[in-house]
Design a protein around this motif. Structure first.
Motif, short mmCIF file in Angstrom:
data_model
loop_
_atom_site.label_atom_id
_atom_site.label_comp_id
_atom_site.label_asym_id
_atom_site.label_seq_id
_atom_site.Cartn_x
_atom_site.Cartn_y
_atom_site.Cartn_z
N ARG A 2 -5.95 -10.36 0.04
CA ARG A 2 -6.86 -9.39 0.65
C ARG A 2 -8.34 -9.45 0.19
O ARG A 2 -8.40 -9.57 -1.12
CB ARG A 2 -6.39 -8.15 0.88
N ASP A 49 -9.36 -4.25 1.59
CA ASP A 49 -8.80 -3.33 0.80
C ASP A 49 -9.47 -1.97 0.94
O ASP A 49 -8.75 -0.97 1.18
CB ASP A 49 -8.96 -3.69 -0.73
N HIS A 85 -8.51 -6.32 -7.99
CA HIS A 85 -7.49 -7.14 -7.00
C HIS A 85 -8.08 -8.54 -7.14
O HIS A 85 -7.24 -9.55 -6.84
CB HIS A 85 -7.20 -6.66 -5.68
N ALA A 109 -9.86 -2.36 -5.74
CA ALA A 109 -10.33 -3.29 -5.02
C ALA A 109 -10.69 -4.46 -5.61
O ALA A 109 -10.58 -5.62 -5.57
CB ALA A 109 -10.95 -3.03 -3.80
N SER A 138 0.86 -1.07 0.00
CA SER A 138 -0.10 -0.06 -0.06
C SER A 138 0.91 1.34 -0.10
O SER A 138 2.14 1.07 0.31
CB SER A 138 -1.08 0.03 1.14
N ASN A 180 -2.24 -4.40 -5.64
CA ASN A 180 -2.40 -4.19 -4.14
C ASN A 180 -2.77 -2.69 -3.68
O ASN A 180 -2.69 -1.87 -4.46
CB ASN A 180 -0.88 -4.68 -3.65
N GLY A 181 -3.33 -2.77 -2.47
CA GLY A 181 -3.40 -1.34 -1.84
C GLY A 181 -4.38 -0.64 -2.55
O GLY A 181 -5.34 -1.11 -3.21
#
Length: 585
Positions: free
Chosen positions: A221, A226, A248, A245, A94, A131-132
């Protein structure tokens, strides 16, 4: 705090990598005198600045994927200092250093490196794709798209108005892997990498001994997780975070990916790759050596990846390595930021910090309270001493030990209550589980520094078996402490020559064609290493080996490797022993 958040089709700050040289880029200066004392772990020159200012935004990659970035710059009176500085960056999970990013909230550790803005650095957090706050989909774990992103991001960092074109990188755990992988691209701006607890070879790290028994399977995640992180400036309603998100979630779950790859040459249809090779730094060793990037490795004697850092040290000339009595990414009682600062000042600013005159290896010996240094690994003064397995337990110096044959049941329901959770999960001794063999009480302290080597014969009634070996310290009061461990899947016992340098360890190619299934009751020879340690057994204590057929960390067990019992054998035709690198007094 100024926002440079841009969305949609609008131009993003600094988008578009610049290949080649950059205006105003500077090479590290000829070594200048150090500004302060520069001893190992105690490098503390005076601060140049006392505050920093941050801004977060997106940078668009070559394929349109937007990566989230947070830039921390030295500041005075609430305004960023004008001028060009060396840049240190973190290719992480992140852009806002969340607790779950892999380095955790460890005081004075990797998480505190952004404080180096006080000494004239710009420090940047970049969320890896998928990610993040970043967009995109993670394809595996340290795949080549990420490495291409790293090359492009380094170019971008070198080309910014606050950058002098000289770049360093840091990370630990998954971000340590990312930092080492950045070296494989050979970007000329990347001068130094400070990386901890990463893998040299993904198969040997994540499928150690061919067995899927690790405490973690990388970052995975949910959308809710997220959405709980801090958004990039300008996205306070989290609309873009929501879109990221959702992207992801298209990633292949890492647990499923790794479970689908039982052999080193396994093909993963989910990512269309022989992913152990694609995701391993070892596959790009020559590129790393050619890059000329300085490398400093950090590890811990209680981390599952401790052997990987030492193997990296042997394969990348000029590497420095630091190993403490630590769990994963920890640095209790040691000034890790100070040591990172000393390393970066040398390679990004050209300051003589004394690091070039240091021995390249620093390690802590448990039981002495001492930090020690060495110039080579294995230590030349650590001689392998053979412990024969006999009916009387462990015996050294025995020419013809008495025959030994004992079966022990395998319990697949065991837990390890003192093993912890998350990244602190460790093996533990459970009374009555497995087979324990010890030597006599020691008449003097014994130091073991290096890798133990197991050479044992077993049999089972199933086509396969997993053998785990714990090296333990038995105190006079009966308390047992696990010092280190080794393991091997019996069907993958075939030895081969490693394609990289090893510290005198057996290596198993572990291709599908190398599999050799067991025949009921037929002895087979297993040769494998124990992960390294530096540990002293006190006088009166005993050295003990415990053999088991299961481990509480095992995941997705193979039915072929679940015997009810394993038989350990030692006789003239099948001599079984374990050797330890004992340091001469």
């Amino acid at each position: 705090m100024r926002s440079v958040f841009l969305a949609g089709a609008m131009l993003l700050a600094g988008a578009g990598a610049v290949v080649g040289g950059v205006a105003g880029a500077q090479a590290p200066a000829t070594l200048a005198p150090a500004a302060a004392a520069s001893s190992f772990g105690h490098y503390q020159p005076p601060k140049t600045y006392t505050s920093q200012i941050k801004q977060s935004f997106y940078v668009r990659m070559r394929d349109g994927t937007r990566l989230a970035v947070t830039v921390a710059r030295p500041a005075v009176d609430g305004k960023p200092v004008e001028g060009r500085f060396p840049v240190i960056w973190h290719h992480t999970l992140s852009a806002t250093q969340e607790a779950a990013d892999g380095t955790g909230p460890r005081a004075a550790g990797f998480r505190s490196i952004p404080g180096l803005t006080d000494y004239g650095y710009v420090v940047v957090q970049v969320a890896r794709r998928g990610n993040g706050q970043s967009f995109g989909t993670m394809r595996g774990y340290h795949e080549r798209n990420e490495d291409a992103d790293a090359y492009e991001m380094i170019d971008w960092l070198a080309d910014q108005p606050w950058s002098n074109g000289i770049v360093g990188q840091y990370g630990c755990s998954n971000t340590g892997d990312a930092a080492v992988h950045a070296m494989t691209g050979g970007n000329p701006h990347l001068k130094a990498v400070f990386a901890g607890c990463f893998s040299w070879n993904k198969y040997d790290a994540m499928r150690r001994g061919g067995i899927f028994a690790q405490w973690g399977t990388g970052p995975t995640r949910s959308i809710e997780q997220d959405m709980a992180i801090t958004p990039i400036e300008g996205d306070e309603n989290k609309a873009l975070l929501r879109k990221a998100a959702e992207e992801h979630q298209r990633a292949t779950p890492l647990f499923e990916l790794w479970k689908s790859l039982p052999y080193r040459d396994s093909w993963a249809p989910s990512v269309q790759s022989n992913f152990w090779a694609e995701g391993s730094a070892s596959s790009y060793a020559q590129q790393m050596r050619r890059s000329g990037t300085a490398l400093y490795v950090v590890g811990g004697w209680r981390d599952e990846l401790r052997d990987q850092g030492l193997i990296t040290f042997l394969n990348i000339p000029g590497t420095h390595i630091l190993i403490g009595d630590w769990l994963h990414c920890q640095n209790d009682g040691f000034g890790l930021v100070e040591e990172a600062h000393r390393f970066f000042d040398r390679h990004l600013k050209g300051i003589d910090t004394g690091i070039d005159r240091d021995a390249p290896i620093h390690y802590f010996t448990v039981g002495t309270g001492e930090w020690r240094s060495a110039t080579q690994w294995p230590l030349p003064q650590a001689a392998q001493t053979i412990f024969n397995i006999t009916p009387k337990g462990l015996e050294t110096g025995v020419a013809k030990p008495a025959p030994f044959k004992t079966s022990f049941p395998v319990d697949y329901t065991i837990t390890c209550p003192e093993g912890g959770s998350g990244s602190t999960v460790q093996p533990c001794h459970l009374a009555g589980k497995g087979l324990s063999l010890s030597g006599k009480p020691l008449t003097a302290p014994v130091e073991v520094t290096g890798h133990g080597l197991a050479d044992v014969w077993i049999s089972a009634e199933t086509p396969d078996a997993n053998l785990f070996l714990l090296l333990e310290d038995v105190a006079p009061d009966g308390n047992i402490k696990v010092v280190t461990e080794g393991r091997l899947k019996a069907s993958l016992r075939k030895l081969d020559k490693a394609p990289w340098a090893l510290p005198g360890l057996p290596w198993h190619r572990a291709y599908a064609e190398d599999e050799q299934l067991l025949k009921p009751g037929e002895p087979v020879r297993l040769q494998f290493d124990l992960m390294p340690t530096s540990y002293v057994w006190a006088k009166g204590h005993k050295i003990q080996f415990t053999f088991t057929g299961s481990d509480h960390r095992e995941r997705a067990r193979n039915g072929n490797a679940q015997p009810a019992a394993i038989t350990l054998i030692s006789n003239a035709a099948h001599p079984s022993s374990v050797s330890l690198p004992i340091v001469k007094p």
